[in-house]
Design an enzyme around this catalytic site. Structure first.
Site, short mmCIF file in Angstrom:
data_model
loop_
_atom_site.label_atom_id
_atom_site.label_comp_id
_atom_site.label_asym_id
_atom_site.label_seq_id
_atom_site.Cartn_x
_atom_site.Cartn_y
_atom_site.Cartn_z
N GLU A 11 0.86 -1.20 0.00
CA GLU A 11 0.00 0.00 0.00
C GLU A 11 0.88 1.24 0.00
O GLU A 11 1.75 1.38 0.87
CB GLU A 11 -0.93 -0.02 1.22
CG GLU A 11 -1.71 1.26 1.45
CD GLU A 11 -2.59 1.70 0.27
OE1 GLU A 11 -3.47 0.94 -0.12
OE2 GLU A 11 -2.36 2.80 -0.26
N GLY A 51 -6.40 1.32 4.46
CA GLY A 51 -7.85 1.58 4.41
C GLY A 51 -8.35 2.04 3.06
O GLY A 51 -9.56 2.09 2.83
N LYS A 104 -19.26 9.79 5.96
CA LYS A 104 -20.27 9.51 6.99
C LYS A 104 -20.06 10.39 8.22
O LYS A 104 -21.02 10.77 8.89
CB LYS A 104 -20.25 8.03 7.39
CG LYS A 104 -21.30 7.19 6.69
CD LYS A 104 -20.97 6.82 5.27
CE LYS A 104 -21.47 7.66 4.18
NZ LYS A 104 -21.02 7.25 2.84
N ALA A 150 -26.20 12.96 -10.36
CA ALA A 150 -27.18 12.71 -9.29
C ALA A 150 -27.07 11.28 -8.78
O ALA A 150 -28.05 10.58 -8.59
CB ALA A 150 -28.60 12.99 -9.79
N VAL A 172 -24.74 8.52 -6.01
CA VAL A 172 -24.57 8.39 -4.57
C VAL A 172 -23.67 9.49 -4.01
O VAL A 172 -24.02 10.17 -3.04
CB VAL A 172 -23.96 7.01 -4.25
CG1 VAL A 172 -23.92 6.79 -2.76
CG2 VAL A 172 -24.76 5.91 -4.92
N GLU A 195 -27.68 16.58 -13.94
CA GLU A 195 -27.57 15.14 -14.21
C GLU A 195 -27.92 14.85 -15.67
O GLU A 195 -28.86 15.40 -16.22
CB GLU A 195 -28.52 14.39 -13.26
CG GLU A 195 -28.89 12.97 -13.64
CD GLU A 195 -27.71 11.98 -13.65
OE1 GLU A 195 -26.92 11.99 -12.70
OE2 GLU A 195 -27.60 11.23 -14.64
N ARG A 208 -16.86 6.36 -11.07
CA ARG A 208 -15.46 6.06 -10.77
C ARG A 208 -14.91 5.10 -11.83
O ARG A 208 -15.68 4.39 -12.47
CB ARG A 208 -15.32 5.46 -9.37
CG ARG A 208 -15.78 6.42 -8.27
CD ARG A 208 -15.63 5.81 -6.88
NE ARG A 208 -14.26 5.48 -6.56
CZ ARG A 208 -13.37 6.35 -6.03
NH1 ARG A 208 -13.74 7.58 -5.75
NH2 ARG A 208 -12.14 5.97 -5.78
N ALA A 263 -17.60 -0.97 -1.14
CA ALA A 263 -16.60 -1.52 -0.22
C ALA A 263 -16.99 -2.92 0.24
O ALA A 263 -16.15 -3.82 0.29
CB ALA A 263 -16.46 -0.59 0.99
N HIS A 290 -41.87 -3.95 19.55
CA HIS A 290 -42.74 -2.79 19.42
C HIS A 290 -42.45 -1.82 20.56
O HIS A 290 -42.35 -2.25 21.71
CB HIS A 290 -44.21 -3.22 19.49
CG HIS A 290 -45.16 -2.05 19.45
ND1 HIS A 290 -45.43 -1.36 18.29
CD2 HIS A 290 -45.87 -1.44 20.44
CE1 HIS A 290 -46.29 -0.38 18.55
NE2 HIS A 290 -46.57 -0.41 19.85
P1 NAI Z 1 -22.78 7.06 -9.69
O1 NAI Z 1 -22.54 6.13 -10.81
O2 NAI Z 1 -23.53 6.66 -8.50
O3 NAI Z 1 -23.50 8.37 -10.26
C1 NAI Z 1 -22.93 9.17 -11.26
C2 NAI Z 1 -24.01 9.98 -11.91
O4 NAI Z 1 -23.42 10.88 -12.80
C3 NAI Z 1 -24.99 9.14 -12.71
O5 NAI Z 1 -26.30 9.47 -12.35
C4 NAI Z 1 -24.66 9.50 -14.14
O6 NAI Z 1 -25.79 9.42 -15.00
C5 NAI Z 1 -24.19 10.94 -13.98
N1 NAI Z 1 -23.37 11.41 -15.07
C6 NAI Z 1 -22.42 10.72 -15.75
N2 NAI Z 1 -21.86 11.51 -16.69
C7 NAI Z 1 -22.46 12.72 -16.59
C8 NAI Z 1 -22.33 13.95 -17.30
N3 NAI Z 1 -21.43 14.07 -18.28
N4 NAI Z 1 -23.10 14.99 -16.94
C9 NAI Z 1 -24.01 14.85 -15.94
N5 NAI Z 1 -24.19 13.72 -15.25
C10 NAI Z 1 -23.42 12.66 -15.58
O7 NAI Z 1 -21.31 7.60 -9.31
P2 NAI Z 1 -20.79 8.44 -8.08
O8 NAI Z 1 -21.89 9.10 -7.35
O9 NAI Z 1 -19.68 9.28 -8.62
O10 NAI Z 1 -20.20 7.31 -7.16
C11 NAI Z 1 -19.11 6.51 -7.64
C12 NAI Z 1 -19.12 5.15 -7.04
O11 NAI Z 1 -18.86 5.20 -5.66
C13 NAI Z 1 -20.43 4.45 -7.25
O12 NAI Z 1 -20.16 3.17 -7.77
C14 NAI Z 1 -21.01 4.35 -5.90
O13 NAI Z 1 -21.74 3.14 -5.73
C15 NAI Z 1 -19.81 4.41 -4.99
N6 NAI Z 1 -20.18 5.06 -3.75
C16 NAI Z 1 -20.99 4.43 -2.89
C17 NAI Z 1 -21.43 5.04 -1.74
C18 NAI Z 1 -22.37 4.30 -0.88
O14 NAI Z 1 -22.49 3.09 -1.00
N7 NAI Z 1 -23.09 4.97 0.01
C19 NAI Z 1 -21.01 6.39 -1.39
C20 NAI Z 1 -20.20 6.98 -2.39
C21 NAI Z 1 -19.80 6.32 -3.51
#
Ligand code: NAI
Length: 464
Positions: free
Chosen positions: A33, A39, A51, A180, A182, A202, A272, A319, A443
């Site tokens: 690493e 991590g 978080k 829009a 996560v 979005e 990503r 993760a 409950h």
């Molecule tokens: P995401 O894939 O969740 O959302 C990206 C959004 O950007 C999509 O709605 C997509 O349509 C939009 N997009 C793509 N190109 C665009 C453009 N040129 N103009 C406007 N909108 C566009 O990706 P995000 O939010 O970046 O997260 C990345 C990864 O990290 C995801 O795989 C997610 O699952 C993970 N992650 C998970 C979390 C959790 O489990 N709570 C928290 C943060 C990230």
């Protein structure tokens, strides 16, 4: 030359869980690493620090807006430096926790950046130069990094990605979030609660791609009510940074006049991409697909003795998916029966209210031609949610129309991320909705809504 049963490249959730499991199973193991702390993205600049800010900003908003109605008076004020410090303290303590687990399980942490330099060879470039490790098995767990958008240059000051958005030292007056998904909605929520005016631009005509459509619509309504503005169906064409802000240009995907918006800060959150460049894959005859992903079959790559897990392979970039793959991969290396159930990987969005789901969405079931029944229960009919004044959202259970087996569960509401695990276990055991419907729940708790939704599948919900 140091010799190991397993050398893992990457110390994120996939890599460190794999390393610890290898140690537990008596394999000689090193984890390479290059970051100063273990991590990976999740613990250092992802899931965990986000978080910490989500929790603190949620309490701030609650104290400012809702405490008075509960009979609690007094003004609160924001100390962003302290909020950022407590975030850093939590992250620091957790990274030390992994170091402790490494020592306890005899995992050697090799500090530096690793690359494959031939069959069974990993070269680590660290502070003291290059070290070559001899590995019977190599596990690639190098994760992912934020995707970029042409014309939108991330400088981590005016235009930030998730890493920059976690580290802002002042609350921007306005923020435009591109994407829009996560990250956009979690970090957009943090800065809105702390005072920023947030607009989400979005590409698609919906939020949370991949989530059940009804769930995503309810989520968007909730975010809108809280003050986030959505500009859906918009294609970003460029961003210009000045001393005072960023002007973002975009145009409707369906065609129409271009527009621009100016804000203090732009957050780029459009997905990503896997980190596989510079890993020396060619030295073992491996290639990635056009997007940089490594194809695997039960974590085995096409190169003998080289395995890959987590975000560098296909599937959700989560993760917990990487962790499960890390453990299963090592168990297979150790000659055991490692296994991941890809049908039961929950998704959670840690906004307020939270979004949580597991299994199939209604759209997926329809596309597959599966006949299903729906049981739904709103938190407005749940006594604990009512007395807490947190009655937004619902639980939706989808069950096979013939066998009653639970196929998917979709929820919106405070703390549903903590509650989805019950359905993960139920589905892992192949439960029918009736199994949950006939299981006694305490409950008054929010968890009763899980049961009531299951009762709804056969139409005998009682609390609505
Ligand atoms: P995401 O894939 O969740 O959302 C990206 C959004 O950007 C999509 O709605 C997509 O349509 C939009 N997009 C793509 N190109 C665009 C453009 N040129 N103009 C406007 N909108 C566009 O990706 P995000 O939010 O970046 O997260 C990345 C990864 O990290 C995801 O795989 C997610 O699952 C993970 N992650 C998970 C979390 C959790 O489990 N709570 C928290 C943060 C990230």
């Amino acid at each position: 030359m140091a010799q190991y049963d397993v050398v893992i490249i990457g110390g994120g959730p996939g890599g460190y869980n794999a390393a610890i499991r290898a140690g537990q199973l008596g394999l000689s193991v090193a984890c390479v690493e290059g970051r100063a702390t273990l991590g990976g993205t999740c613990l250092n600049v992802g899931c965990i620090p986000s978080k910490a800010l989500l929790h603190a900003s949620e309490l701030y908003e609650l104290a400012r807006k809702d405490f008075a109605s509960l009979g609690i008076k007094g003004a609160v004020e924001l100390d962003l430096a302290q909020m950022q410090k407590q975030k850093g303290d939590s992250v620091g303590a957790l990274t030390k926790g992994i170091e402790f687990l490494f020592k306890k399980n005899k995992v050697e942490w090799i500090k530096g950046f690793g690359r494959i330099t031939g069959p069974g060879k990993v070269t680590v470039t660290g502070a003291g130069g290059d070290t070559v490790l001899d590995a019977r098995n190599i596990v690639i767990a190098t994760g992912s990094e934020p995707s970029r958008l042409p014309g939108v240059e991330v400088d981590q000051a005016r235009i930030v990605d998730s890493t920059g958005a976690l580290a802002l030292s002042a609350v921007p007056k306005s923020m435009i979030v591109i994407g829009a998904g996560v990250i956009g909605l979690e970090l957009g929520s943090v800065w809105r609660r702390l005072g920023a005016e947030v607009t989400v631009v979005e590409y698609l005509d919906r939020t949370l791609p991949g989530a059940d459509a009804e769930l995503a619509q309810a989520f968007q309504r909730s975010m809108t009510k809280q003050g986030i503005t959505f500009r859906l169906g918009q294609k970003v064409t460029g961003a210009k940074t000045s001393a005072t802000g960023v002007t973002l240009s975009f145009e409707p995907v369906a065609g129409g006049p271009a527009e621009s918006l100016t804000a203090d800060v732009v957050l780029l959150a459009v997905g990503r991409r896997p980190v596989t460049a510079g890993l020396g894959l060619e030295s073992v005859g491996l290639a990635t697909d056009a997007r940089g992903f490594i194809a695997t079959d039960h974590f085995r790559t096409a190169a003998p003795g080289v395995w890959a897990i987590g975000d560098v392979t296909y599937g959700p970039m989560l993760a917990h998916k990487a962790e499960d793959e890390g453990v299963a991969c090592i168990e297979l290396i150790a000659g055991k029966a490692g296994h991941v159930n890809y049908g039961i990987i929950p998704g959670v969005v840690y906004t307020y209210p939270e979004v949580a789901w597991v299994g199939k969405s209604e759209e997926e079931l329809k596309a597959a031609g599966v006949a299903y029944k729906v049981g739904k229960f709103p938190f407005t009919a749940n006594s604990r949610a009512k007395v807490n004044h947190e009655a937004e959202g619902f639980v939706k259970v989808l069950a096979d129309a013939t066998t009653d087996r639970i196929l998917g569960v979709h929820m919106l509401g405070p703390q549903v991320g903590e509650m989805i695990g019950e359905y993960c276990v139920a589905m892992e055991f192949g439960a029918a909705s009736e199994d949950v419907a006939r299981t006694c729940h305490p409950h008054p708790t929010r968890s009763e809504a899980l049961r009531q939704a299951a009762m709804g599948v056969e139409g005998w919900t009682m609390q609505a």
